[in-house]
Design an enzyme around this catalytic site. Structure first.
Site, PDB file in Angstrom:
ATOM      1  N   GLU A 116      64.309  76.667  57.157  1.00 61.06           N
ATOM      2  CA  GLU A 116      62.920  77.078  56.984  1.00 61.06           C
ATOM      3  C   GLU A 116      62.311  77.628  58.277  1.00 61.06           C
ATOM      4  O   GLU A 116      61.310  77.117  58.753  1.00 61.06           O
ATOM      5  CB  GLU A 116      62.086  75.876  56.525  1.00 61.06           C
ATOM      6  CG  GLU A 116      62.613  75.192  55.277  1.00 61.06           C
ATOM      7  CD  GLU A 116      61.900  73.887  54.964  1.00 61.06           C
ATOM      8  OE1 GLU A 116      61.842  73.547  53.775  1.00 61.06           O
ATOM      9  OE2 GLU A 116      61.400  73.209  55.897  1.00 61.06           O
ATOM     10  N   ARG A 132      45.413  79.249  68.622  1.00 55.43           N
ATOM     11  CA  ARG A 132      46.436  78.491  69.348  1.00 55.43           C
ATOM     12  C   ARG A 132      46.049  78.110  70.781  1.00 55.43           C
ATOM     13  O   ARG A 132      46.269  76.971  71.186  1.00 55.43           O
ATOM     14  CB  ARG A 132      47.778  79.231  69.318  1.00 55.43           C
ATOM     15  CG  ARG A 132      48.323  79.413  67.891  1.00 55.43           C
ATOM     16  CD  ARG A 132      49.742  79.962  67.861  1.00 55.43           C
ATOM     17  NE  ARG A 132      50.691  78.988  68.330  1.00 55.43           N
ATOM     18  CZ  ARG A 132      51.208  78.981  69.536  1.00 55.43           C
ATOM     19  NH1 ARG A 132      50.931  79.937  70.393  1.00 55.43           N
ATOM     20  NH2 ARG A 132      52.040  78.024  69.885  1.00 55.43           N
ATOM     21  N   TYR A 170      46.088  74.178  70.968  1.00 56.75           N
ATOM     22  CA  TYR A 170      47.270  73.584  71.602  1.00 56.75           C
ATOM     23  C   TYR A 170      47.337  73.861  73.092  1.00 56.75           C
ATOM     24  O   TYR A 170      48.353  73.571  73.714  1.00 56.75           O
ATOM     25  CB  TYR A 170      48.562  74.175  71.018  1.00 56.75           C
ATOM     26  CG  TYR A 170      48.710  74.186  69.535  1.00 56.75           C
ATOM     27  CD1 TYR A 170      48.641  73.022  68.772  1.00 56.75           C
ATOM     28  CD2 TYR A 170      48.997  75.379  68.881  1.00 56.75           C
ATOM     29  CE1 TYR A 170      48.819  73.064  67.406  1.00 56.75           C
ATOM     30  CE2 TYR A 170      49.187  75.421  67.510  1.00 56.75           C
ATOM     31  CZ  TYR A 170      49.094  74.259  66.780  1.00 56.75           C
ATOM     32  OH  TYR A 170      49.285  74.301  65.437  1.00 56.75           O
ATOM     33  N   CYS A 198      30.402  80.557  70.337  1.00 48.61           N
ATOM     34  CA  CYS A 198      29.583  79.601  71.088  1.00 48.61           C
ATOM     35  C   CYS A 198      30.265  78.241  71.181  1.00 48.61           C
ATOM     36  O   CYS A 198      29.844  77.263  70.551  1.00 48.61           O
ATOM     37  CB  CYS A 198      28.211  79.501  70.444  1.00 48.61           C
ATOM     38  SG  CYS A 198      27.394  81.095  70.448  1.00 48.61           S
ATOM     39  N   GLU A 199      31.351  78.195  71.919  1.00 43.56           N
ATOM     40  CA  GLU A 199      32.124  76.978  72.186  1.00 43.56           C
ATOM     41  C   GLU A 199      32.782  77.176  73.548  1.00 43.56           C
ATOM     42  O   GLU A 199      33.336  78.233  73.809  1.00 43.56           O
ATOM     43  CB  GLU A 199      33.274  76.801  71.180  1.00 43.56           C
ATOM     44  CG  GLU A 199      32.888  76.613  69.749  1.00 43.56           C
ATOM     45  CD  GLU A 199      32.615  75.164  69.385  1.00 43.56           C
ATOM     46  OE1 GLU A 199      32.869  74.271  70.222  1.00 43.56           O
ATOM     47  OE2 GLU A 199      32.122  74.955  68.266  1.00 43.56           O
TER      48      GLU A 199
HETATM   49  C1  LIG Z   1      55.890  74.354  59.738  1.00 41.34           C
HETATM   50  C2  LIG Z   1      57.128  74.051  59.021  1.00 41.34           C
HETATM   51  C3  LIG Z   1      58.256  74.866  59.161  1.00 41.34           C
HETATM   52  C4  LIG Z   1      58.308  76.048  60.086  1.00 41.34           C
HETATM   53  O1  LIG Z   1      58.252  75.715  61.421  1.00 41.34           O
HETATM   54  P1  LIG Z   1      58.480  76.834  62.539  1.00 41.34           P
HETATM   55  O2  LIG Z   1      58.337  76.101  63.793  1.00 41.34           O
HETATM   56  O3  LIG Z   1      57.426  77.861  62.346  1.00 41.34           O
HETATM   57  O4  LIG Z   1      59.840  77.390  62.349  1.00 41.34           O
HETATM   58  C5  LIG Z   1      59.375  74.554  58.408  1.00 41.34           C
HETATM   59  N1  LIG Z   1      59.396  73.500  57.572  1.00 41.34           N
HETATM   60  C6  LIG Z   1      58.315  72.695  57.415  1.00 41.34           C
HETATM   61  C7  LIG Z   1      58.399  71.552  56.478  1.00 41.34           C
HETATM   62  C8  LIG Z   1      57.158  72.941  58.132  1.00 41.34           C
HETATM   63  O5  LIG Z   1      56.103  72.128  57.985  1.00 41.34           O
END
Ligand SMILES: *Cc1c(COP(=O)(O)O)cnc(C)c1O
Length: 419
Positions: free
Chosen positions: A273, A312, A316, A343-344
């Site tokens: 993923e 981001r 972060y 305004c932050e």
């Molecule tokens: C966010 C997420 C990803 C993707 O993460 P990346 O760092 O963008 O590759 C894959 N699987 C799950 C379950 C996620 O929550």
């Protein structure tokens, strides 16, 4: 590697000048490179060519339907985390049998929508959710395919907000509870347990945490198989990092070299993923300098993009390189804060950044903004969301229009009693 480069002093995306795009759509705007997206997807796909696998692109990184369509045409599936993402994925033509559904808080309505759509499987994060899916499947008289998400208690050595595989994290089922939960799951009448899922965090820059997590999951799968469970899928999640500034994350090939030998020991279809590693460096956010402001002991460059457009840095403390769209070799190099109009105090794109001093009217490119950029955008301060542009060779295509003021109040109404 990406396709944003200078020709002479001028920044281009593929064969199109950024300046030209801005003339058409204004600023701020997101720009994505078709070529980079395709290359990154194939880098992943080819790295794992020798094991049966499905890439389920994590669409929360960038969910524009044009981006989804482009990846789906290359064979990608989708990792979704909400009913809204399922809607987008189906609209873009992602085949439902390549869609996997993660997230700790799936509602009964979302579960029903996913079952109606006949997605490949749910990645289940808790016993409560498992019972809910069983219940919804029962009312629909179907069986739900699930993988259980395991929390392998691995420190991915990344930012705490984006590490998900530690014991203290809300994600997944603790390793020591896993066997019990798989047993419970296998007894439910409307559940088919077909896989094990794990995703340990994001922006990982080393292979070791992947290897450690996969070893734990493999061990679990072997145990489950020995108990007669038909585990056919192993989902190793996403999380491969990208270069924002100095990071040197492994190439998908290096990741594959480290983990393929492990994956080959198990007869499972592998699902991965990736999100950020596909889209992150395939996009930039272009903004125009409004003002230079001299603070007491700071210099501020005030630009027309803000934390609502790219969260981001504020969320972060993330680093994004900022490059001029038109280089000016004679500009003095100064240390500045690049801030937005919101305004932050937390509204900044860069802090204490050494860069050639830009002037009012100059265009700046905020690099590596293709992932978790537009998808995290909001309308805070009633700022219309930016357009998104996709570039392919000599062509630019607007894949999302800039929002109008009317868009901002869509769905709102003033109750009659106020009249
Ligand atoms: C966010 C997420 C990803 C993707 O993460 P990346 O760092 O963008 O590759 C894959 N699987 C799950 C379950 C996620 O929550």
């Amino acid at each position: 590697m990406h396709d944003f480069h200078y020709k002479g002093d001028e920044l281009f995306c593929e064969e199109v000048a950024i300046q030209h795009i801005v003339e058409q759509v204004g600023t701020p705007c997101y720009i994505y490179s078709h070529r980079t997206l395709i290359r990154h997807f194939h880098a992943f796909d080819e790295a794992f060519h020798d094991i049966p696998h499905l890439i389920a692109y994590a669409m929360k990184a960038n969910s524009n339907i044009a981006v989804l369509k482009l990846l789906a045409k290359e064979g990608s599936g989708a990792d979704i985390v909400s009913g809204g993402e399922l809607f987008r994925a189906l609209k873009a033509g992602v085949p439902s049998d390549k869609i996997v559904f993660a997230g700790v808080g799936k509602s009964p309505k979302e579960i029903r929508y996913a079952l109606e759509s006949n997605i490949l499987m749910f990645n289940v994060e808790s016993p409560g959710e498992l019972l809910q899916i069983d219940e919804v499947a029962r009312t629909m008289n179907v069986r739900a395919r699930v993988a259980l998400r395991i929390n392998p208690d691995i420190d991915p050595q990344t930012h705490p907000y984006i590490s998900t595989g530690l014991k203290k994290s809300k994600f997944g089922i603790a390793s020591d509870q896993a066997l019990k939960e798989f047993e419970l799951a296998s007894q439910l009448a409307h559940i088919d347990v077909i896989g094990v899922h794990c995703h340990i965090g994001s922006q990982l820059t080393k292979v070791a945490p992947f290897v450690d997590a996969i070893k734990k999951v493999l061990h679990l799968i072997q145990t489950l198989k020995s108990q007669g469970m038909d585990i056919r899928y192993m989902n190793i999640g996403g999380g491969l990092g990208i270069t924002y500034s100095e990071e040197t994350p492994p190439h998908p090939k290096e990741l594959a070299a480290a983990i393929s030998p492990l994956l080959q020991t198990i007869s499972c279809q592998i699902i991965m993923e990736p999100g950020r590693s596909i889209v992150g460096n395939a996009g930039i956010l272009v903004t125009r300098v409004l003002y230079n402001k001299e603070g007491t002991n700071k210099q501020f460059v005030i630009v027309d993009a803000a934390m609502n457009d790219l969260l981001r840095p504020s969320l972060y403390d993330a680093h994004h390189d900022i490059q001029p769209v038109l280089k000016n070799e004679s500009a003095p190099v100064n240390t500045v804060d690049v801030v937005g109009p919101i305004c932050e105090s937390g509204d900044f794109l860069a802090k204490d950044r050494k860069m050639p001093q830009p002037q009012s009217g100059d265009l700046l490119a905020v690099m590596s903004a293709g992932a978790y950029g537009f998808t995290m955008a909001s309308n805070y301060n009633s700022r219309p969301k930016t357009p998104e542009v996709l570039v392919k060779d000599h062509h630019m295509m607007v894949i999302r229009e800039r929002e109008s003021y009317e868009d901002l109040i869509r769905g709102e109404s003033i109750p009659e009693i106020f009249e």
